[in-house]
Design an enzyme around this catalytic site. Structure first.
Site, mmCIF file in Angstrom:
data_model
loop_
_atom_site.group_PDB
_atom_site.id
_atom_site.type_symbol
_atom_site.label_atom_id
_atom_site.label_comp_id
_atom_site.label_asym_id
_atom_site.label_seq_id
_atom_site.Cartn_x
_atom_site.Cartn_y
_atom_site.Cartn_z
ATOM 1 N N ILE A 180 -11.548 3.450 1.773
ATOM 2 C CA ILE A 180 -11.039 4.245 0.653
ATOM 3 C C ILE A 180 -10.128 3.416 -0.257
ATOM 4 O O ILE A 180 -9.564 2.401 0.174
ATOM 5 C CB ILE A 180 -10.267 5.483 1.165
ATOM 6 C CG1 ILE A 180 -9.171 5.048 2.160
ATOM 7 C CG2 ILE A 180 -11.187 6.496 1.823
ATOM 8 C CD1 ILE A 180 -7.974 5.884 2.079
ATOM 9 N N ASP A 220 -5.406 2.190 10.784
ATOM 10 C CA ASP A 220 -6.842 2.084 11.050
ATOM 11 C C ASP A 220 -7.003 1.736 12.539
ATOM 12 O O ASP A 220 -6.991 2.620 13.380
ATOM 13 C CB ASP A 220 -7.398 1.004 10.104
ATOM 14 C CG ASP A 220 -8.902 0.876 10.139
ATOM 15 O OD1 ASP A 220 -9.552 1.645 10.866
ATOM 16 O OD2 ASP A 220 -9.440 -0.001 9.446
ATOM 17 N N LYS A 250 -7.108 6.898 10.511
ATOM 18 C CA LYS A 250 -8.521 7.050 10.883
ATOM 19 C C LYS A 250 -8.551 7.096 12.407
ATOM 20 O O LYS A 250 -8.639 6.038 13.058
ATOM 21 C CB LYS A 250 -9.327 5.845 10.387
ATOM 22 C CG LYS A 250 -9.385 5.696 8.876
ATOM 23 C CD LYS A 250 -10.148 4.425 8.508
ATOM 24 C CE LYS A 250 -10.163 4.187 7.024
ATOM 25 N NZ LYS A 250 -10.733 2.861 6.673
ATOM 26 N N GLU A 252 4.090 3.914 6.040
ATOM 27 C CA GLU A 252 2.887 3.091 5.909
ATOM 28 C C GLU A 252 1.806 3.873 5.158
ATOM 29 O O GLU A 252 1.842 5.107 5.107
ATOM 30 C CB GLU A 252 2.442 2.691 7.335
ATOM 31 C CG GLU A 252 1.178 1.904 7.472
ATOM 32 C CD GLU A 252 1.185 0.546 6.778
ATOM 33 O OE1 GLU A 252 1.529 0.489 5.592
ATOM 34 O OE2 GLU A 252 0.799 -0.445 7.402
ATOM 35 N N ASP A 253 0.848 3.148 4.592
ATOM 36 C CA ASP A 253 -0.232 3.837 3.868
ATOM 37 C C ASP A 253 -1.299 4.389 4.808
ATOM 38 O O ASP A 253 -1.670 5.549 4.730
ATOM 39 C CB ASP A 253 -0.864 2.910 2.804
ATOM 40 C CG ASP A 253 -1.335 1.564 3.371
ATOM 41 O OD1 ASP A 253 -1.135 1.288 4.577
ATOM 42 O OD2 ASP A 253 -1.907 0.774 2.593
ATOM 43 N N ASP A 295 -5.859 -0.447 -2.108
ATOM 44 C CA ASP A 295 -6.632 -1.298 -3.023
ATOM 45 C C ASP A 295 -7.987 -1.700 -2.483
ATOM 46 O O ASP A 295 -8.254 -1.635 -1.278
ATOM 47 C CB ASP A 295 -5.845 -2.578 -3.314
ATOM 48 C CG ASP A 295 -5.879 -3.547 -2.118
ATOM 49 O OD1 ASP A 295 -5.570 -3.110 -0.993
ATOM 50 O OD2 ASP A 295 -6.247 -4.715 -2.307
ATOM 51 N N ARG A 332 -5.179 0.502 -6.948
ATOM 52 C CA ARG A 332 -3.983 1.119 -6.367
ATOM 53 C C ARG A 332 -3.413 2.233 -7.244
ATOM 54 O O ARG A 332 -2.701 3.110 -6.785
ATOM 55 C CB ARG A 332 -2.866 0.083 -6.181
ATOM 56 C CG ARG A 332 -3.149 -0.980 -5.157
ATOM 57 C CD ARG A 332 -1.868 -1.765 -4.869
ATOM 58 N NE ARG A 332 -2.148 -3.039 -4.227
ATOM 59 C CZ ARG A 332 -2.346 -3.199 -2.925
ATOM 60 N NH1 ARG A 332 -2.298 -2.167 -2.127
ATOM 61 N NH2 ARG A 332 -2.581 -4.390 -2.431
ATOM 62 N N GLY A 367 0.761 -1.251 0.000
ATOM 63 C CA GLY A 367 0.000 0.000 0.000
ATOM 64 C C GLY A 367 0.786 1.293 0.000
ATOM 65 O O GLY A 367 0.325 2.298 -0.533
HETATM 66 P P1 5GP Z 1 -4.949 -1.660 11.016
HETATM 67 O O1 5GP Z 1 -4.122 -2.841 11.412
HETATM 68 O O2 5GP Z 1 -4.386 -0.332 11.466
HETATM 69 O O3 5GP Z 1 -6.385 -1.828 11.455
HETATM 70 O O4 5GP Z 1 -5.052 -1.680 9.445
HETATM 71 C C1 5GP Z 1 -4.053 -1.232 8.630
HETATM 72 C C2 5GP Z 1 -4.151 -1.849 7.260
HETATM 73 O O5 5GP Z 1 -5.523 -2.066 6.885
HETATM 74 C C3 5GP Z 1 -3.583 -0.906 6.215
HETATM 75 O O6 5GP Z 1 -2.205 -1.126 6.011
HETATM 76 C C4 5GP Z 1 -4.420 -1.237 5.003
HETATM 77 O O7 5GP Z 1 -3.833 -2.309 4.298
HETATM 78 C C5 5GP Z 1 -5.740 -1.686 5.550
HETATM 79 N N1 5GP Z 1 -6.778 -0.615 5.528
HETATM 80 C C6 5GP Z 1 -7.299 0.033 6.579
HETATM 81 N N2 5GP Z 1 -8.233 0.927 6.185
HETATM 82 C C7 5GP Z 1 -8.295 0.836 4.837
HETATM 83 C C8 5GP Z 1 -9.069 1.508 3.826
HETATM 84 O O8 5GP Z 1 -9.921 2.385 4.071
HETATM 85 N N3 5GP Z 1 -8.837 1.138 2.537
HETATM 86 C C9 5GP Z 1 -7.915 0.188 2.195
HETATM 87 N N4 5GP Z 1 -7.781 -0.068 0.900
HETATM 88 N N5 5GP Z 1 -7.171 -0.462 3.113
HETATM 89 C C10 5GP Z 1 -7.351 -0.141 4.422
#
Ligand code: 5GP
Length: 177
Positions: free
Chosen positions: A154, A104, A132, A100-101, A160, A166, A46
């Site tokens: 998103i 969440d 977020k 990182e992208d 993606d 992407r 990402g």
């Molecule tokens: P976390 O472990 O912080 O909950 O999630 C992080 C990962 O979830 C990110 O690296 C990404 O791959 C994915 N992710 C979280 N929110 C989104 C979103 O809105 N869109 C996409 N495409 N991936 C997300």
């Protein structure tokens, strides 16, 4: 409006805005890492587009590496992320910036951090393009964040939907039906 696979997405953040936000976060890094040579680790897949834009705005000289970890899916119980592409460089006493992208819940980054700290890094900071904040549950500090966004799915700018989308230079939000 665009359609990716079975879902509709609407434009949320233009590339013009994205570039502005990238420059702002780069300015913070430029101040904090002036004269240093940190290791920047771009987390695949990402973060590839963000990392490419970010590093072109830097005025210090980073070493740029790439790493890939298995997705979090099915690993909640152990909290261990499997390394698919590893960082081969010696991180002993190095400043590390994880690129990182999106953060969440924060679980991915929270479980990734020890992988770098255990390699003897002097410092490990997180630079995430998006966050977020409403969704953060892990006890994680995102040191550098370009943009905070509300809780909605998103795509685009590296992110993606089932492997697609992407390539878009703008960011789109899913339209709930
Ligand atoms: P976390 O472990 O912080 O909950 O999630 C992080 C990962 O979830 C990110 O690296 C990404 O791959 C994915 N992710 C979280 N929110 C989104 C979103 O809105 N869109 C996409 N495409 N991936 C997300």
């Amino acid at each position: 409006m665009i359609k990716i696979l079975d879902r509709n997405f609407e434009l949320s953040y233009s590339n013009e805005l994205i570039q502005e936000k990238v420059k702002q976060v780069a300015a913070r890094l430029n101040e904090d890492y002036a004269g240093k040579n940190p290791v920047m680790v771009c987390i695949l897949n990402g973060a590839f587009m963000f990392a490419a834009d970010l590093v072109r705005e830097l005025t210090f000289q980073p070493e740029i590496l790439f790493a890939k970890f298995s997705s979090y899916e099915g690993m909640q119980s152990t909290g261990v992320l499997r390394e698919l592409i590893g960082v081969n460089a010696n991180l002993q006493a190095r400043d590390v910036i994880i690129v990182e992208d999106i953060v969440d819940t924060g679980n991915t980054m929270y479980n990734l951090l020890p992988q770098f700290i255990n390699k003897g890094a002097k410092s490990v900071k997180i630079c995430s393009f998006l966050q977020k904040p409403e969704c953060l549950t892990a006890p994680l500090k995102v040191d550098y964040c370009a943009m905070e966004i509300p809780n909605a799915f998103i795509v685009g700018y590296g992110l993606d939907y089932n492997g697609m989308g992407r390539n878009y230079k703008d960011i789109y939000t899913v339209v709930e039906d």
